[in-house]
Design a protein around this motif. Structure first.
Motif, PDB file in Angstrom:
ATOM      1  N   VAL A  75       0.850  -1.189   0.000  1.00  0.00           N
ATOM      2  CA  VAL A  75       0.000   0.000   0.000  1.00  0.00           C
ATOM      3  C   VAL A  75       0.891   1.247   0.000  1.00  0.00           C
ATOM      4  CG1 VAL A  75      -1.820  -1.216   1.260  1.00  0.00           C
ATOM      5  CG2 VAL A  75      -0.164   0.169   2.535  1.00  0.00           C
ATOM      6  N   GLY A  76       0.299   2.383  -0.287  1.00  0.00           N
ATOM      7  CA  GLY A  76       1.038   3.639  -0.189  1.00  0.00           C
ATOM      8  C   GLY A  76       1.122   4.419  -1.476  1.00  0.00           C
ATOM      9  N   GLY A  77       0.986   3.734  -2.615  1.00  0.00           N
ATOM     10  CA  GLY A  77       0.949   4.438  -3.890  1.00  0.00           C
ATOM     11  C   GLY A  77       2.132   5.360  -4.098  1.00  0.00           C
ATOM     12  N   ASN A  78       1.842   6.627  -4.309  1.00  0.00           N
ATOM     13  CA  ASN A  78       2.859   7.616  -4.634  1.00  0.00           C
ATOM     14  C   ASN A  78       3.879   7.797  -3.510  1.00  0.00           C
ATOM     15  OD1 ASN A  78       3.711   9.521  -6.669  1.00  0.00           O
ATOM     16  ND2 ASN A  78       3.123  11.156  -5.259  1.00  0.00           N
ATOM     17  N   TRP A  79       3.494   7.476  -2.289  1.00  0.00           N
ATOM     18  CA  TRP A  79       4.385   7.697  -1.143  1.00  0.00           C
ATOM     19  C   TRP A  79       5.287   6.493  -0.856  1.00  0.00           C
ATOM     20  CZ3 TRP A  79       5.626  12.110   0.972  1.00  0.00           C
ATOM     21  CH2 TRP A  79       4.780  13.198   0.744  1.00  0.00           C
ATOM     22  N   ARG A  80       5.150   5.438  -1.638  1.00  0.00           N
ATOM     23  CA  ARG A  80       5.999   4.260  -1.451  1.00  0.00           C
ATOM     24  C   ARG A  80       7.213   4.403  -2.379  1.00  0.00           C
ATOM     25  NH1 ARG A  80       6.137   0.444   2.480  1.00  0.00           N
ATOM     26  NH2 ARG A  80       3.856   0.444   2.462  1.00  0.00           N
ATOM     27  N   TYR A  81       8.313   4.808  -1.810  1.00  0.00           N
ATOM     28  CA  TYR A  81       9.549   4.999  -2.591  1.00  0.00           C
ATOM     29  C   TYR A  81       9.950   3.685  -3.245  1.00  0.00           C
ATOM     30  CZ  TYR A  81      14.523   6.060  -3.450  1.00  0.00           C
ATOM     31  OH  TYR A  81      15.758   6.234  -4.015  1.00  0.00           O
ATOM     32  N   MET A  82      10.305   3.744  -4.534  1.00  0.00           N
ATOM     33  CA  MET A  82      10.669   2.559  -5.317  1.00  0.00           C
ATOM     34  C   MET A  82       9.519   1.558  -5.383  1.00  0.00           C
ATOM     35  SD  MET A  82      13.863   3.099  -6.295  1.00  0.00           S
ATOM     36  CE  MET A  82      14.653   1.529  -6.623  1.00  0.00           C
ATOM     37  N   ASN A  83       8.305   2.059  -5.402  1.00  0.00           N
ATOM     38  CA  ASN A  83       7.119   1.207  -5.478  1.00  0.00           C
ATOM     39  C   ASN A  83       7.212   0.313  -6.714  1.00  0.00           C
ATOM     40  OD1 ASN A  83       4.475   0.121  -5.603  1.00  0.00           O
ATOM     41  ND2 ASN A  83       3.622   1.970  -4.669  1.00  0.00           N
ATOM     42  N   ALA A 125       5.112   3.891   6.323  1.00  0.00           N
ATOM     43  CA  ALA A 125       4.896   3.095   7.536  1.00  0.00           C
ATOM     44  C   ALA A 125       3.561   3.451   8.189  1.00  0.00           C
ATOM     45  CB  ALA A 125       6.049   3.327   8.520  1.00  0.00           C
ATOM     46  N   TYR A 126       3.198   4.718   8.158  1.00  0.00           N
ATOM     47  CA  TYR A 126       1.908   5.170   8.696  1.00  0.00           C
ATOM     48  C   TYR A 126       0.755   4.519   7.929  1.00  0.00           C
ATOM     49  CZ  TYR A 126      -2.010   8.488   9.221  1.00  0.00           C
ATOM     50  OH  TYR A 126      -3.240   9.071   9.421  1.00  0.00           O
ATOM     51  N   PHE A 127       0.870   4.435   6.615  1.00  0.00           N
ATOM     52  CA  PHE A 127      -0.186   3.798   5.823  1.00  0.00           C
ATOM     53  C   PHE A 127      -0.305   2.312   6.168  1.00  0.00           C
ATOM     54  CE2 PHE A 127       0.557   7.118   2.272  1.00  0.00           C
ATOM     55  CZ  PHE A 127      -0.364   7.969   2.854  1.00  0.00           C
ATOM     56  N   ASP A 128       0.834   1.642   6.324  1.00  0.00           N
ATOM     57  CA  ASP A 128       0.788   0.226   6.720  1.00  0.00           C
ATOM     58  C   ASP A 128       0.086   0.065   8.065  1.00  0.00           C
ATOM     59  OD1 ASP A 128       2.010  -1.189   4.597  1.00  0.00           O
ATOM     60  OD2 ASP A 128       3.996  -0.590   5.266  1.00  0.00           O
ATOM     61  N   SER A 129       0.435   0.937   9.001  1.00  0.00           N
ATOM     62  CA  SER A 129      -0.178   0.875  10.327  1.00  0.00           C
ATOM     63  C   SER A 129      -1.676   1.135  10.257  1.00  0.00           C
ATOM     64  CB  SER A 129       0.503   1.889  11.256  1.00  0.00           C
ATOM     65  OG  SER A 129      -0.086   1.902  12.531  1.00  0.00           O
ATOM     66  N   TYR A 130      -2.070   2.073   9.417  1.00  0.00           N
ATOM     67  CA  TYR A 130      -3.492   2.420   9.224  1.00  0.00           C
ATOM     68  C   TYR A 130      -4.267   1.205   8.719  1.00  0.00           C
ATOM     69  CZ  TYR A 130      -7.421   4.862   6.862  1.00  0.00           C
ATOM     70  OH  TYR A 130      -8.646   5.291   6.401  1.00  0.00           O
TER      71      TYR A 130
END
Length: 489
Positions: A75-83, A125-130
Motif C-alpha cells: 500500500v502507499g501508492g505515490n508515497w511508497r519509494y521505489m514502489n 509506515a503510517y499507511f501500513d499501520s493504518y
C-alpha cells in the motif's frame, strides 16, 4: 514555555482527543461490520494508495462488500519509494510539505514522535499501520492490475483483471492517482540536446549530477526540491521557469505554515486571507525579486503554493542560478528566452502529470487537458455508480479529503443521501469550473484545484442531502445554487 507554544500544544491535545474518539468509533464500526457481515452493493476500489485505502477503511467500517485491486505489492501508492507498481514519483529525499496534523486521516493520527514534516518512509509506515489497525489488508489484492472497466448490460460495472477474469460490481471507486503519468513539454522545445534528459517522475536520487551543470525546469514543489538537492553536488544548478511563483516557507511565526489557516480563517474573504499571508511572508523573507526570481504575474493564492525553506538560501549562496523559460536546445547548450545560453549536462523536466485512466477507453472517459467533469470532483453525472476518490489538487492535504469523499460515497451507496439530477450536476460542474478559472492561473495543474476547508464544508453539506424532509436536507438541496458563486463555497 511561551504563550504561543502553550496555545499550540493545547490545540494539538484537543485535536488528539477528538481524533482518538474518532479512532475508537471507527474501530467499533469495523467490529460491528465483521459481526454483521458485508451487505448492500458490491464495490470495486482501484488502487491502494493514500486515497484508495481511505475508501477501503470507510467501506469496511460500513460493512459494505468490496474488493480493492493494487498493481503493486504494497500500500502507499505515490508515497511508497521505489514502489514496484512503477507509478510512484517519490524521490529518496522526499518529505511532505503539509504538516502531519493536517495530513493525517481524521480516524487515525500520525505518531506523536513523527516530526512536523515526515519523510516518505515514515508516511509509508503510517499507511501500513493504518491498514493493519482497521484490519482490511485481506480485502486488497496485491500484484493485480485492473485492465478494463466497462458498463454491464444489466447495470453496474464489469471489471477485467490482468489474469483475464471479469467480475461484475455495482459501483467503482477510482483511486489510481494523478501523479504518475509524466507530462513532458508539448510541443517539445526546438533543437537537439546532447546531454541527459529526464522527467521528475523518473529521478530518484542526485546520482549522475555530480560536478555537472544541471538545469531544472519548473517552479513547483518537485522542481524546488530537486534543484536544492542537485545544488549540493552539481557544478552549477540552473532553475528555469515560465512565470514567477511565491515561495512559501515551511514555518512562519514558529509554527508549520499551514497551521496558520483554520476552519475559521477559511471563512474570511479571500482578499483578507491573502493580505494576512502576504504580511507574514514578506516579513519573513521579503519580495521574490530580491532573490533574482521573476515577479509573479498573479496574486498570492491564485496558484498552487510552492513550499520550500531552502530554495531562497541556495540561491543566496550562489548554488542555484535563476533563468527564464527555455527557448531552444543547442547541442550541449541551452538558449533561454532572454537570449542567454548556458552549457548544460542534465535537464530535469518538472512539468507535471497527465490525468490518465488506462482501464477506460478514451472514447468512454478521459481527461483531455486534465479536465474531467465531476460533480463535487467525485461523481460522474453520465455514469451512475462511478466515483473518483482523491482526484483533486488541494490547498492542503489529500488524505482527510479522500476520507470524507469516501464517507459521502458510502452514504450514497447505502441510500442515506441522494444526488441531484444530472442536469443540475452538469450545471454545478460548469459554474464551479467557471469560478475556479477566475480564481486560479490557467494551467493543467489547476483543473482539479480545491481549497481544503471550503471543499470539506461542501462535502459535509452533500452528506445532509437526505432523501426525506428536514431543514438541513432542504438547505443541502439548495446549496448547489447558493454556494457555487462564492470563492469560499
Amino acid at each position: 514555555m511561551t504563550r504561543a507554544r502553550s496555545t499550540r500544544c493545547t490545540r494539538i491535545r484537543n485535536q488528539s482527543s477528538s481524533i482518538a474518539g474518532a479512532v475508537e468509533a471507527g474501530t467499533q464500526q469495523s467490529e460491528r461490520a465483521a459481526r454483521n457481515g458485508a451487505r448492500g452493493p458490491r464495490v470495486c476500489v482501484i488502487g491502494a494508495g493514500s486515497s484508495g485505502i481511505a475508501s477501503c477503511q470507510v467501506l469496511h467500517a460500513r460493512g459494505l462488500d468490496f474488493d480493492c485491486f493494487e498493481k503493486g505489492s504494497e500500500v502507499g501508492g505515490n508515497w511508497r519509494y521505489m514502489n514496484d507498481n512503477g507509478m510512484s514519483s517519490a524521490y529518496r529525499s522526499l518529505h511532505i510539505n503539509t504538516s502531519r496534523g493536517l495530513m493525517a486521516y481524521a480516524t487515525y493520527p500520525m505518531p506523536d514522535e513523527y516530526p512536523d514534516y515526515p519523510n516518505h518512509a515514515q508516511i509509508a509506515a503510517y499507511f501500513d499501520s493504518y491498514v493493519d489497525h482497521f484490519g482490511f489488508r485481506d480485502k486488497i489484492r496485491f500484484r493485480t492490475e485492473v485492465k478494463a472497466v466497462e458498463p454491464a448490460k444489466d447495470g453496474g460495472w464489469n471489471i477485467t483483471l490482468d489474469d483475464g477474469t471479469t467480475t461484475r460490481y455495482d459501483a467503482v471507486l477510482v483511486a489510481n492517482g494523478h501523479h504518475w503519468d509524466a507530462r513532458w513539454p508539448d510541443p517539445p522545445f526546438p533543437g537537439e540536446f546532447n546531454g541527459r534528459e529526464m522527467h521528475a517522475h523518473g529521478r530518484e536520487t542526485p546520482e549522475g549530477m555530480e560536478n555537472r551543470n544541471v538545469l531544472v525546469l519548473g517552479i513547483g514543489n518537485s522542481a524546488t526540491d530537486i534543484a536544492v538537492e542537485a545544488s549540493r553536488v552539481a557544478r552549477m544548478t540552473y532553475l528555469a521557469m515560465r512565470r514567477g511563483a511565491y515561495i512559501i516557507p515551511k514555518y512562519l511565526k514558529g509554527r508549520p505554515t499551514d497551521e496558520l489557516g483554520s476552519e475559521l480563517t477559511s471563512r474570511l474573504p479571500l482578499a483578507l486571507q491573502r493580505y494576512m499571508y502576504e504580511r507574514f511572508i514578506k516579513t519573513a523573507q521579503g519580495e521574490m525579486e530580491a532573490y533574482g526570481l521573476p515577479k509573479p504575474d498573479h496574486k498570492l493564492l491564485e496558484a498552487h503554493p510552492t513550499i520550500s525553506s531552502e530554495l531562497l538560501a541556495r540561491i543566496g549562496h550562489g548554488r542555484i542560478t535563476v533563468k527564464p523559460n527555455i527557448e531552444r536546445l543547442e547541442g550541449d547548450h541551452v538558449r533561454f528566452t532572454d537570449g542567454s545560453t548556458e552549457q548544460i549536462d542534465v535537464i530535469v523536466y518538472c512539468t507535471g502529470y497527465k490525468i490518465t485512466f488506462p482501464f477506460f477507453p478514451d472514447d468512454f472517459l478521459s481527461a483531455p487537458g486534465n479536465r474531467i467533469p465531476l460533480y463535487r470532483r467525485v461523481v460522474s453525472p453520465e455514469h451512475p455508480g462511478l466515483y473518483f476518490i482523491g482526484l483533486i489538487q488541494p490547498l492542503g492535504a489529500i488524505m482527510p479529503i479522500a476520507e470524507l469523499q469516501s464517507e459521502w460515497v458510502a452514504d450514497i451507496l447505502e441510500g442515506k443521501v441522494e444526488l441531484p439530477s444530472r442536469a443540475v450536476m452538469r450545471d454545478v460542474i460548469r459554474r464551479e469550473d467557471e469560478r475556479m478559472a477566475k480564481r486560479y492561473v490557467r494551467s493543467p495543474r489547476h483543473t482539479i484545484q480545491v481549497d481544503f476547508y471550503p471543499y470539506m464544508r461542501t462535502l459535509r453539506r452533500e452528506q445532509r442531502r437526505v432523501r426525506r424532509g428536514g431543514l438541513a436536507g432542504l438547505i443541502a438541496r439548495r446549496s448547489h445554487e447558493l454556494r457555487t458563486g462564492s470563492p469560499a463555497g
